[in-house]
Write an enzyme that holds these catalytic residues in place. Sequence first.
Site, mmCIF file in Angstrom:
data_model
loop_
_atom_site.group_PDB
_atom_site.id
_atom_site.type_symbol
_atom_site.label_atom_id
_atom_site.label_comp_id
_atom_site.label_asym_id
_atom_site.label_seq_id
_atom_site.Cartn_x
_atom_site.Cartn_y
_atom_site.Cartn_z
ATOM 1 N N ASN A 142 0.869 -1.170 0.000
ATOM 2 C CA ASN A 142 0.000 0.000 0.000
ATOM 3 C C ASN A 142 0.910 1.226 0.000
ATOM 4 O OD1 ASN A 142 -1.775 2.079 0.531
ATOM 5 N ND2 ASN A 142 -2.163 1.484 2.657
ATOM 6 N N TRP A 143 0.998 1.868 -1.139
ATOM 7 C CA TRP A 143 1.926 3.015 -1.254
ATOM 8 C C TRP A 143 1.355 4.284 -0.624
ATOM 9 C CZ3 TRP A 143 4.947 3.293 -6.576
ATOM 10 C CH2 TRP A 143 5.809 2.190 -6.652
ATOM 11 N N LYS A 144 0.100 4.242 -0.220
ATOM 12 C CA LYS A 144 -0.558 5.426 0.361
ATOM 13 C C LYS A 144 -0.354 6.635 -0.578
ATOM 14 C CE LYS A 144 0.377 3.439 4.834
ATOM 15 N NZ LYS A 144 0.204 3.569 6.240
ATOM 16 N N HIS A 168 -9.412 1.021 4.751
ATOM 17 C CA HIS A 168 -8.139 1.189 5.471
ATOM 18 C C HIS A 168 -8.384 2.116 6.661
ATOM 19 C CE1 HIS A 168 -4.045 2.407 6.396
ATOM 20 N NE2 HIS A 168 -3.642 1.333 5.742
ATOM 21 N N GLU A 177 -5.302 -5.184 10.392
ATOM 22 C CA GLU A 177 -4.275 -4.184 10.640
ATOM 23 C C GLU A 177 -4.568 -3.455 11.952
ATOM 24 O OE1 GLU A 177 -2.245 -2.907 6.764
ATOM 25 O OE2 GLU A 177 -4.026 -1.678 6.957
ATOM 26 N N GLY A 222 2.600 1.955 10.747
ATOM 27 C CA GLY A 222 3.584 3.030 10.640
ATOM 28 C C GLY A 222 4.312 3.354 11.929
ATOM 29 N N GLY A 273 2.823 -1.191 4.228
ATOM 30 C CA GLY A 273 2.849 0.231 3.881
ATOM 31 C C GLY A 273 4.264 0.673 3.554
ATOM 32 N N GLY A 274 4.920 1.306 4.520
ATOM 33 C CA GLY A 274 6.227 1.928 4.310
ATOM 34 C C GLY A 274 7.247 1.034 3.617
HETATM 35 C C1 PEP Z 1 -0.698 0.068 5.998
HETATM 36 O O1 PEP Z 1 -0.862 1.265 5.945
HETATM 37 O O2 PEP Z 1 -1.507 -0.676 5.438
HETATM 38 C C2 PEP Z 1 0.461 -0.445 6.715
HETATM 39 C C3 PEP Z 1 0.439 -1.687 7.105
HETATM 40 O O3 PEP Z 1 1.495 0.434 6.958
HETATM 41 P P1 PEP Z 1 2.946 0.082 7.562
HETATM 42 O O4 PEP Z 1 3.414 -1.204 6.944
HETATM 43 O O5 PEP Z 1 3.814 1.230 7.183
HETATM 44 O O6 PEP Z 1 2.772 -0.069 9.027
#
Ligand code: PEP
Length: 251
Positions: free
Chosen positions: A11-13, A98, A168, A174, A234-235
């Site tokens: 998920n590149w947001k 999300h 999640e 994050g 995400g990141g």
């Molecule tokens: C997300 O936003 O779906 C996520 C899991 O972020 P991160 O991996 O950065 O915690």
Amino acid sequence: MARVKALVAGNWKMNGVKASKKEVAALAKRLAGTQKPDCDVLICPPATIVSTLKDAAKGSKIAIGGQDCHAKESGAHTGDISAEMLKDAGASHVIVGHSERRADHGETDAAVRAKAEAAHRAGLTAIVCVGETEAERDAGATLKVIRGQLKGSLPDGATAKTTVIAYEPVWAIGTGRTPTPDDVAKVHAAIRKALEARFGAEGTKMRILYGGSVKPANAKELMAVPNVNGALVGGASLKAEDFWGIISAYL
Ligand code: PEP
């Protein structure tokens, strides 16, 4: 326990421009150059570059998805994007519900369900996100919250092909913090039970992803937890090498 092929989804947001296609090209090279990992791979960039990344992923196993969609097919909804538009741009999946959208845009379970229905209508697989806040966790309400979100957010008739669940914990997104493997196992077992109760055989096959601070260093341990059928990242999905480090849990 049914054998469920894993999905590792990025998920590149709100990150990424056309030049980011170089990360897709680098990942495609990794995937082509090594023994095929035993998982599907998906990247969900901002809608502006879905078609750019789809082109960059051509000939590879990388699928491209969206991060959100409107419930309607078209109409007077300035700034919104429909599931049909994502499909047209080359997406095969879309993330809905999300926690950042639930928090920033006040999306309710009913709204998330309508979006998941829109995804199905357009022929997209919906990745439906659920997760408790830290306060809910501290109050011992995690399973109650997750069951409620599943009940309210999942459309009737969801199948393993059309629907993926992403657990999640909001406090793990994050932050660099993750639940213990035991805690993940408990929540994923409860999700599996709820899916089987509602969807029968389809519920045994639905993918349940874990998301929240998944990194190359912890991916193997988290992906080995029973009923964890992949990750939503995400990141660590923004750079091909980091994402590859997570996918490598399935080599
Ligand atoms: C997300 O936003 O779906 C996520 C899991 O972020 P991160 O991996 O950065 O915690």
